[in-house]
Design an enzyme around this catalytic site. Sequence first.
Site, short mmCIF file in Angstrom:
data_model
loop_
_atom_site.label_atom_id
_atom_site.label_comp_id
_atom_site.label_asym_id
_atom_site.label_seq_id
_atom_site.Cartn_x
_atom_site.Cartn_y
_atom_site.Cartn_z
CB SER A 143 5.82 34.99 32.34
OG SER A 143 4.79 34.28 31.69
CE1 TYR A 156 6.15 38.49 28.35
CE2 TYR A 156 5.34 36.23 28.45
CZ TYR A 156 5.55 37.46 29.06
OH TYR A 156 5.15 37.66 30.35
CE LYS A 160 8.41 38.52 31.12
NZ LYS A 160 8.74 39.60 32.08
#
Length: 261
Positions: A143, A156, A160
């Site tokens: 991402s 998050y 990533k």
Amino acid sequence: MNIPNDLNGKRVVVTGACGVVGSWIAAAFAEAGASLCLTDTSEADLDRLAMNLTGDRFCYAADLRDEAAIDGLAAEIAVRWGTADILVNNAGVYPSGFLLDIGVEEWDRIFDVNVRAPFLLTRVLAKQMIAAKVPGSVINISSGASRKMRKTVVPYCVSKTALDRLTKGFALELAEFGIRVNAIEPGFIAGSRVSLLTEEHVAATTGSIPLGRPSSAADVGNAVLFLASEAAAYMTGSTLTVDGGNSIGSSAVYQAKKTPL
């Protein structure tokens, strides 16, 4: 969709197959003639997905936070195929919350799914590929959040970033066996079953993307098929950004308020 002609019959594992991105990836490989192993947590959801796909496929419900479940998945792949040719580590979680409010259990869950599972699954399936002398391909779904922090989803973002480094690490160590490891950063997707977005947020985000629209199934599918194909035979340790220019900046026009002199 641009379908490479060298993926017909390839054995492909897709994790998180029932999510929006996972289902797009599964459909792209099915259209390319690949054999599929679809895995997610819900057997019922997997059955519904499989009914909408053509070609050879089987489903395996598993919680990828459980190492024993990953070993079970790998054992099933060994029985059915001997080895996979392509692994797509797509499964991921995207919970929101401020860092001061995130509990240790939630932090661990994010990293178990987003980083630990790709590590464990890549490790065990790469060993099968090596034993079978298969020049495989691993594709991790990353991402743009790996490079830019986003308020309320910091865990998050960090996970990533870790996945990007894991991608490069595996690429370095598996190159001698002919196994390529790359990542894809899809662009903005207007909500999913686990990330419900307001219409206002979707409109504002879409309006700031230089190419003026969110990601589509074809955008993601074309990128994954390219990296899995021989057209990308000299690519490993790379991250392919397919986000309509979102990562380079916003297309929103800056308008300063004029003040009288």
